[in-house]
Scaffold this motif. Structure first.
Motif, PDB file in Angstrom:
ATOM      1  N   GLY A  44       0.852  -1.255  -0.035  1.00 31.25           N
ATOM      2  CA  GLY A  44       0.030   0.124  -0.035  1.00 31.25           C
ATOM      3  C   GLY A  44       0.969   1.147   0.066  1.00 31.25           C
ATOM      4  O   GLY A  44       2.024   1.277   0.361  1.00 31.25           O
ATOM      5  N   ALA A  45       0.224   2.555  -0.256  1.00 34.25           N
ATOM      6  CA  ALA A  45       1.109   3.617  -0.235  1.00 34.25           C
ATOM      7  C   ALA A  45       1.497   4.063   1.306  1.00 34.25           C
ATOM      8  O   ALA A  45       2.743   4.543   1.376  1.00 34.25           O
ATOM      9  N   ASP A 156       4.440  11.948  -1.647  1.00 36.31           N
ATOM     10  CA  ASP A 156       3.269  11.012  -1.599  1.00 36.31           C
ATOM     11  C   ASP A 156       2.517  11.295  -2.754  1.00 36.31           C
ATOM     12  O   ASP A 156       1.961  12.480  -2.689  1.00 36.31           O
ATOM     13  N   ALA A 159      -2.759   9.163  -5.100  1.00 30.27           N
ATOM     14  CA  ALA A 159      -3.784   9.209  -5.750  1.00 30.27           C
ATOM     15  C   ALA A 159      -3.671  10.206  -6.867  1.00 30.27           C
ATOM     16  O   ALA A 159      -4.486  10.604  -7.621  1.00 30.27           O
TER      17      ALA A 159
END
Ligand code: PLP
Length: 341
Positions: A44-45, A156, A159
């Motif tokens: 996962g991120a 980050d 999305a």
């Protein structure tokens, strides 16, 4: 997930593999597909944030890797802009790092960033979704300072797809590592994520990642997930985004057309202005009900069957078509009409 992704996971489930070899080979394959120097697959991120932090702190030093989260003698500060603080950022602290927030809201200057750098600094953490806010600073300016002190920047961008060119954009602007969620636009397994970027740091990420004994060992990526994310990236890079954008536009038009005649609503097509679920390039429907507040409508949509999850911006309800299938559009409009009546 596409049927091909599920098939790849199924096939992996029936095979015995050396997980270390699979993990690094799959990373190489993904790096090649995405045009990155190197890549590391995570669960996962958010796991990517934890692993990338450990990588920047230890730089792959075997002794330091097993010492974490004890930070004695290890650079341990993660710098970030106060305005970029999300709850995902808690993952920065998994390996013992301390988060140092810079800048009280709109007062932020490059000078404050430079003053925060010390021999304890391990990395600078930057959240792409917040770059456009007034309390932020451009990544390219921050990177000039960090390059001077040889401090890696971790972005980050969980999305921030589409467009695919974002993956290179952050690197060009000075990111050393870019973190992407595998379960969002890439449509891979929900518990997959990618760290892309500099080969030496990716090597350190892998050393801090499952199955290696490290902070990341508790964030395991299984062989099924690895096979699934590789297949999902393959499909993602060959996807026709001109067509996909047309499909999203058509869904937005359909919703606007259907809801416009309904008494007591103002409906428009638009783009998000506030950081939330990104990316901002996908058109949205903005709805301003007059018989109730947007917030009331949002909570009532959470109580219909199936639940319809929407966003809010100021006094408008926001619908993002990104996760909708074509035949689900009427489900959304019917539920809204039902509630407004
Ligand atoms: C979605 C998101 C994450 C978390 O991604 P996971 O893959 O679910 O861990 C982290 N940061 C940002 C900015 C996100 O949008």
């Amino acid at each position: 997930m596409a049927p091909e992704v599920l098939a790849a996971m199924n096939e992996a489930a029936a095979a015995f593999v050396d997980i270390r070899i699979l993990h690094s080979k799959a990373g190489e394959k993904i790096a090649q597909l995405l045009g990155s120097e190197a890549a590391c697959i995570t669960s996962g991120a958010t796991a990517g944030i934890a692993v990338a932090t450990a990588a920047c702190m230890t730089r792959g030093d075997a002794q330091k890797i097993i010492q974490l989260p004890d930070i004695t003698g290890i650079p341990h500060e993660a710098l970030m802009l106060k305005s970029h603080r999300t709850l995902y950022a808690q993952a920065l602290r998994v390996s013992g790092a301390r988060v140092r927030e810079i800048g009280a809201s709109s007062q932020i200057t490059i000078r404050q960033i430079e003053e925060a750098v010390s021999e304890n600094t391990a990395l600078f953490f930057f959240v792409a979704a917040f770059e456009q806010t007034i309390e932020s600073l451009p990544l390219s300016e921050i990177s000039k300072v960090m390059k001077k002190y040889n401090i890696p920047i971790v972005v980050d961008a969980a999305a921030e797809l589409p467009p695919i060119k974002n993956l290179k954009k952050y690197i060009e602007q000075g990111a050393d590592l870019v973190i992407i969620s595998g379960g969002k636009e890439i449509r891979g397994p929900q518990s997959s994520g990618l760290i892309l970027g500099r080969a030496d740091l990716i090597e350190a990420c892998i050393a801090n990642c499952s199955p290696n004994f490290s902070i990341g060992r508790s964030m395991k990526t299984d062989k099924e997930t690895i096979a699934g994310i590789v297949k999902a990236v393959e499909l993602f890079v060959s996807k026709d985004y001109v067509q996909e954008m047309k499909r999203w536009e058509a869904m937005v038009s359909k919703i606007v057309e259907t809801l416009s005649p309904i008494l007591g609503t103002h409906v428009r097509r638009g783009f998000p202005k506030e950081p939330s679920v990104q990316p901002a390039v996908i058109p949205r429907v903005f709805i301003k009900p007059t018989s109730s507040t947007a917030q009331e409508l949002q909570s009532r949509l959470m109580m219909v069957e199936p639940i319809i999850y929407t966003d809010l911006q100021a006094d408008e309800l926001v619908i993002n078509p990104q996760c909708l299938e074509d035949d689900e559009v009427s489900l959304v409009t019917e539920a809204i009409i039902g509630l407004l009546k």
